[in-house]
Design a protein around this motif. Structure first.
Motif, short mmCIF file in Angstrom:
data_model
loop_
_atom_site.label_atom_id
_atom_site.label_comp_id
_atom_site.label_asym_id
_atom_site.label_seq_id
_atom_site.Cartn_x
_atom_site.Cartn_y
_atom_site.Cartn_z
N ILE A 1 39.71 40.60 54.12
CA ILE A 1 38.63 41.22 53.24
C ILE A 1 38.71 40.57 51.71
O ILE A 1 37.70 40.30 51.43
N THR B 1 28.90 46.63 46.77
CA THR B 1 28.99 45.40 47.18
C THR B 1 29.75 45.19 48.59
O THR B 1 29.09 44.63 49.50
N HIS B 2 30.84 45.83 48.67
CA HIS B 2 31.55 45.82 49.98
C HIS B 2 32.04 47.21 50.38
O HIS B 2 32.78 47.85 49.96
N GLN C 1 27.73 45.09 52.39
CA GLN C 1 27.97 44.51 53.45
C GLN C 1 29.25 45.47 53.95
O GLN C 1 30.17 45.84 53.17
N ASP D 1 32.32 35.43 48.32
CA ASP D 1 31.00 35.99 47.93
C ASP D 1 30.82 35.78 46.47
O ASP D 1 29.77 35.53 45.80
N ILE E 1 35.63 38.54 50.03
CA ILE E 1 35.06 38.77 48.56
C ILE E 1 35.40 37.46 47.99
O ILE E 1 34.33 37.21 46.96
N THR F 1 33.44 48.79 44.97
CA THR F 1 33.86 49.57 46.37
C THR F 1 33.67 50.79 46.17
O THR F 1 33.47 51.63 45.14
#
Length: 555
Positions: free
Chosen positions: A12, A226-227, A255, A19, A16, A30
């Motif tokens: 993960i 974002t995630h 995402q 990105d 990130i 988050t």
């Protein structure tokens, strides 16, 4: 970025990093999105540490959002307990607490948008008929007879749903995707249903409620996440997550990234099963110290640092596995070994009379609260003619491996003197009731290696100054490592998971022990004062060694 680079990485964090380096995102946002339908468990702690930890490391933001779409199973008490758990673990959310119910009007409007685009319809199939039409893993589904209802008619029907003009279960709003999809989640899933239920946030303002899969992705997008990190069981749902966001007029598209959930030996991680244990009184509430809930671990004496360390050690992967209970116990044992003050308690007391000690005399012995940390100070132990020791710490005869008190032999009392067992009394059943000893007044404070051949050290308390306490000894909640695999998980509950011992004796310094404060009861294990019970009640947190390993008699 130096601080981030020095931390253990995982897939993960790799995503990130890519990105941020590519410019896809300028920052990280988050969220931790619990459903308020139960207490959080150790698996949620893993998610909390991941989401809040990533936000902290990347200097980003993390929301606490309650995905409150099912009012029949939700409760404001769950909302409060979840907030307490997050804070207890050492984290705090950015901004105000979020609720999916805050977005009910927007969610409704997005549902209307899907209807207007011909991508949603009101369906009157019964639940049984809908299951029949859905198909199987090997056979495609069939289109609902209501699938081609005109847009205007669907808009009118959905308005009637909102106005309460249909009964519960009479109809639902479904997304129009693909009944032949190999992913059942895409076979025209329900996105709204009718529920005449009072909601803990919105009251009775709504009688239609969005489904979790429809709500979750839109809530993420509205909050600028974002995630969106979730566990592997939502892997197929990612296709629906993306479909919804791709087909509504919303700018943000988070995402979704899945990671393996936590499976821990000798327990279950299903909130439904945990709730059944509570409802059926097989445990004493959600915070029972045998439960894997954060509240249960806290009541048992686990520390936030130990739980965070455990989550760090198990790591983040995409591969499901079963984590040994010993790993969790090792984390709390290491933490308490370093930070817990020492104390003495006798759980199964037998009286010792020091025959050559003056009657009525009280000698105050100064004892360190921690053998390796002088800053933790010391406490006073009253030494008197009559003491209590553990009944198992005395034998009339014993082999050379038994390093405790034996008739005619010597043993050292922790922090005090060497004593010798001279004789004993027993009752009519042959149970030893009193041990008569003599003590050597020259041995106070002497090192066990002072040349005197004393086989062992045992703990004790003054009979006249000790305090009565209740001790609760805990074992695994289930008797098998994977209770979820049993035909009926309640059949493998461990009948010895809780043993309550009344009449234990503890040293006087524990009279004012604070709730949840961990202590090492010397030679016994780690204990903390219960945070709910009245009186002096101590919960066993963990043993000095593996909790299922037998204590070496040569200790």
């Amino acid at each position: 970025m130096a601080e981030i680079e020095n931390r253990p990485s995982n897939f993960i964090r790799t995503i990130i990093d890519e990105d941020l380096n590519s410019g896809k995102h300028q920052s990280v946002h988050t969220r931790f999105p619990p459903e308020p339908n139960g207490f959080l468990h150790i698996g949620h702690a893993k998610s909390i540490c991941l989401n809040f930890g990533i936000a902290k490391d990347y200097q980003g933001l993390c929301n606490l959002r309650f995905d409150d779409t099912n009012p029949e199973k939700e409760d404001i008490n769950y909302v409060k307990s979840i907030q307490e758990d997050v804070k207890w673990l050492g984290f705090n959310w950015d901004g105000d607490i979020c609720y999916s119910s805050n977005y009910f009007e927007q969610l409704h409007d997005y549902a209307v948008e899907l209807i207007q685009k011909g991508l949603a319809y009101v369906c009157f199939l019964s639940p049984e008929e809908a299951r029949e039409y859905r198909g199987t893993l090997t056979e495609p589904g069939r289109n609902s007879p209501y699938r081609d209802t005109p847009v205007e008619e669907n808009l009118a029907l959905f308005a009637k749903m909102r106005n309460g003009e249909f009964k519960e279960g009479e109809c639902v709003l479904r997304a129009k995707i693909d009944m032949a999809s190999s992913f059942i989640v895409l076979r025209d899933p329900i996105i709204y249903r009718i529920k005449f239920a009072h909601h803990h946030q919105t009251g009775d303002a709504w009688c239609i409620y969005p489904m979790y899969d429809f709500t979750h992705c839109i809530s993420d997008a509205l909050e600028g996440i974002t995630h969106s990190l979730c566990t592997l069981e939502f892997q197929d749902n990612r296709r629906l997550y993306d479909w919804v966001l791709d087909n509504i007029s919303i700018e943000c598209h988070p995402q979704q990234i899945e990671f393996s959930r936590l499976n821990l030996e000798y327990t279950v991680m299903s909130k439904r099963k945990l709730n059944d244990l509570v409802v059926n009184n097989q445990v004493d509430g959600w915070d029972d110290p045998r439960m894997p809930t954060i509240a249960g671990l806290r009541r048992r004496g686990y520390t936030p640092a130990s739980v965070r360390e455990f989550c760090k050690r198990i790591g983040i992967t995409k591969q499901d596995n079963m984590v040994e209970m010993g790993m969790l116990e090792a984390c709390i044992r290491e933490d308490l070994n370093e930070h817990a003050p020492r104390a003495m308690a006798v759980i199964d007391p037998i009286k010792v009379v020091i025959e050559n000690f003056d009657e009525g005399k009280v000698e105050e012995i100064n004892a360190s609260n921690h053998p390796n940390n002088e800053s933790m100070g010391s406490r006073v132990l009253p030494f008197t003619k009559e003491l209590y020791i553990e009944s198992e710490d005395f034998r009339v005869e014993a082999n050379k491996h038994y390093k405790r008190l034996v008739l005619g032999k010597e043993v050292r009392l922790r922090n005090a003197y060497v004593i010798k067992a001279e004789r004993f009394d027993e009752d009519e059943q042959g149970n030893i009731t009193t041990i008569y000893c003599t003590y050597d007044a020259e041995t106070l404070g002497k090192n066990p290696s002072d040349g005197r051949k004393v086989k062992g050290v045992i703990h004790w308390v003054s009979a006249s100054h000790s305090i009565d306490a209740e001790v609760r000894q805990y074992d695994r909640l289930f008797s098998v490592p994977n209770p979820a695999a049993a035909d009926n998980y309640t059949d493998v509950l461990n009948p010895d998971s809780l043993v309550i011992i009344k009449g234990a004796k503890v040293e006087p310094s524990l009279a004012n022990a604070k709730a949840e404060q961990g202590y090492q009861f010397e030679r016994l294990g780690y204990y903390c004062r219960d945070n709910k019970s009245e009186g002096l009640v101590f919960n066993q947190t963990v043993g000095l060694r593996d909790s299922w390993a037998k204590m070496d008699q040569g200790e």
